[in-house]
Scaffold this motif. Structure first.
Motif, short mmCIF file in Angstrom:
data_model
loop_
_atom_site.label_atom_id
_atom_site.label_comp_id
_atom_site.label_asym_id
_atom_site.label_seq_id
_atom_site.Cartn_x
_atom_site.Cartn_y
_atom_site.Cartn_z
N PRO A 13 -6.29 -11.47 -59.31
CA PRO A 13 -6.13 -11.32 -57.86
C PRO A 13 -5.78 -12.64 -57.18
CG PRO A 13 -8.02 -10.07 -58.59
CD PRO A 13 -7.56 -10.87 -59.78
N SER A 44 3.55 -4.58 -48.80
CA SER A 44 2.37 -4.00 -49.43
C SER A 44 2.13 -4.54 -50.83
CB SER A 44 2.49 -2.48 -49.47
OG SER A 44 2.54 -1.94 -48.18
N GLN A 47 -0.75 -6.86 -50.93
CA GLN A 47 -2.08 -6.27 -50.97
C GLN A 47 -2.50 -5.96 -52.40
OE1 GLN A 47 -3.81 -5.78 -47.89
NE2 GLN A 47 -2.08 -7.04 -47.24
N ALA A 50 -3.10 -9.23 -54.38
CA ALA A 50 -4.37 -9.86 -53.97
C ALA A 50 -5.59 -9.10 -54.48
CB ALA A 50 -4.43 -9.97 -52.46
N TYR A 52 -6.57 -6.09 -53.35
CA TYR A 52 -7.23 -5.38 -52.27
C TYR A 52 -7.21 -3.86 -52.46
CZ TYR A 52 -6.95 -9.81 -49.69
OH TYR A 52 -7.06 -11.11 -49.30
N LEU A 53 -6.27 -3.37 -53.27
CA LEU A 53 -6.14 -1.93 -53.42
C LEU A 53 -7.04 -1.43 -54.55
CD1 LEU A 53 -4.38 0.40 -52.21
CD2 LEU A 53 -2.96 0.18 -54.25
N THR A 56 -6.41 -1.04 -58.78
CA THR A 56 -5.41 -1.95 -59.32
C THR A 56 -5.88 -2.52 -60.65
OG1 THR A 56 -4.67 -2.56 -57.10
CG2 THR A 56 -4.07 -4.05 -58.90
N ASP A 266 -4.97 -4.25 -40.19
CA ASP A 266 -6.39 -3.91 -40.28
C ASP A 266 -7.17 -4.26 -39.02
OD1 ASP A 266 -6.44 -6.63 -40.46
OD2 ASP A 266 -7.36 -6.74 -42.44
#
Length: 345
Positions: A13, A44, A47, A50, A52-53, A56, A266
């Motif tokens: 990440p 996206s 995201q 990183a 964040y999802l 992943t 967000d």
């Protein structure tokens, strides 16, 4: 020695993008292997990179705006053939058997898999994808043109067609970026009286070139007041990642108007119950769409001459292209191309 393909990976990440060689995989039951010709770089993707999802899997190969052709077919694949030109978007798999799928709500499949997160995506020369994630590409679209339509395009087209707007209604597109420049084109071709809202008088020429009937410079005008002068917006499609800019449109909604939130943001919006009560208004989001929605998008774009504005870059420059997109330096969309994509249709 087994065959290999080039792939861009993020090991952990927040890590950097690296180009690596991987063994060419074989498709399992229900899957195909796609020879990638082009892949759009979407905001996206950051995201996913990183971490964040949820769901992943690292190391991750981003990319969910994919265009290419089928080069291998696994057991149990129906109605797809070698050489078929295909696009793959955000939703790369639905199961067809869960509660949501049994009711036709495939986009909310409880076992859905996101391309470039749950399985390796299109920043690569090849990828494996389930047949439920495949959309056919019309012959008139090149791979470079089709790729961004598999996410940015379907997000705009599919969301607009599910609003309450009808031909002749006033529809405003807030922001003229990767989403918005396609949104203006789709809105105009769908028969809406189309308003483009952006910052700076210099963008008016571009907005009208894309098909806008009206332009509002948010740096000089009261956006809501200008929308009311035009009769009020049946829909405001917010593609700009700017909370204040979105807030400024709410009082410009027509009765029964809809604020359609598409930008990945967000932060909370400042929308009061009174604003919605007075207009009988609504605020809602909309996911991009499954493969059938992508196919509809591609067909509509092909029929009406809608094309993304892109900056092609080779896969070897993926890290630079990714940075260019994330720093908002690109003109709408960087599209990564593979070694043989110069001749891609």
């Amino acid at each position: 020695m087994s065959a290999t393909y080039r792939s861009v990976e993020v090991v952990e990440p927040g890590g950097a993008l690296h180009l690596v060689d991987r063994p060419v995989p074989e498709p399992a039951t229900g899957e195909v292997r796609v020879r990638v010709e082009a892949c759009g770089v979407c905001h996206s993707d950051s995201q996913i990179a990183a971490g964040y999802l949820p769901g992943t899997v690292f190391p991750v190969t981003p990319g969910h705006e994919v265009a290419g052709h089928i080069e291998a077919i696994g057991p149990g694949v129906i109605d797809w053939h070698l050489g078929d030109r295909v696009a793959i978007g955000w939703f790369g798999f639905y199961c067809g058997t869960c509660y949501r799928c049994r009711r036709g709500d495939f986009v909310h499949c409880q076992r859905s898999k996101i391309t470039g997160a749950a399985f390796p995506g299109g920043y690569a020369e090849t990828l494996i994808v389930h047949q439920s994630g495949l959309a056919r590409i019309p012959d008139v679209l090149s791979a470079i043109e089709a790729a961004p339509l598999a996410c940015a395009g379907v997000t705009m087209f599919n969301s607009l067609r599910h609003t309450g707007a009808r031909p002749g209604d006033l529809v405003a597109i807030l922001g003229i970026g990767g989403l918005g420049h396609l949104g203006v084109q789709f809105a105009a071709r769908m028969g809406f009286e189309t308003v483009a809202i952006a910052r700076g008088a210099e963008k008016e020429v571009m907005a009208r070139q894309l098909g806008a009937h009206h332009y509002i410079d948010a740096t000089e005008a009261d956006v809501a007041a200008e929308l009311r002068k035009l009769g009020g917006a049946r829909v405001v499609a917010a593609t700009a990642t700017n909370r204040a800019a979105i807030n400024a449109t709410v009082d410009g909604l027509a009765p029964h108007g809809e604020l359609l939130t598409l930008a990945v943001l967000d932060e909370a919006l400042d929308v009061t119950p009174l604003q919605l009560i007075n207009s009988s208004g609504t605020v809602h989001g909309h996911p991009a769409g499954v493969a059938a929605d992508t196919e509809d998008t591609l067909e509509f774009a092909a029929l009406h001459g809608i094309r993304p504005w892109v900056e092609p870059m080779p896969l070897s420059d993926a890290a630079a292209g990714y940075d260019r997109m994330m720093q908002n330096k690109a003109r709408f969309r960087v599209v990564l191309t593979m070694a043989d994509s110069a001749n891609a249709r």
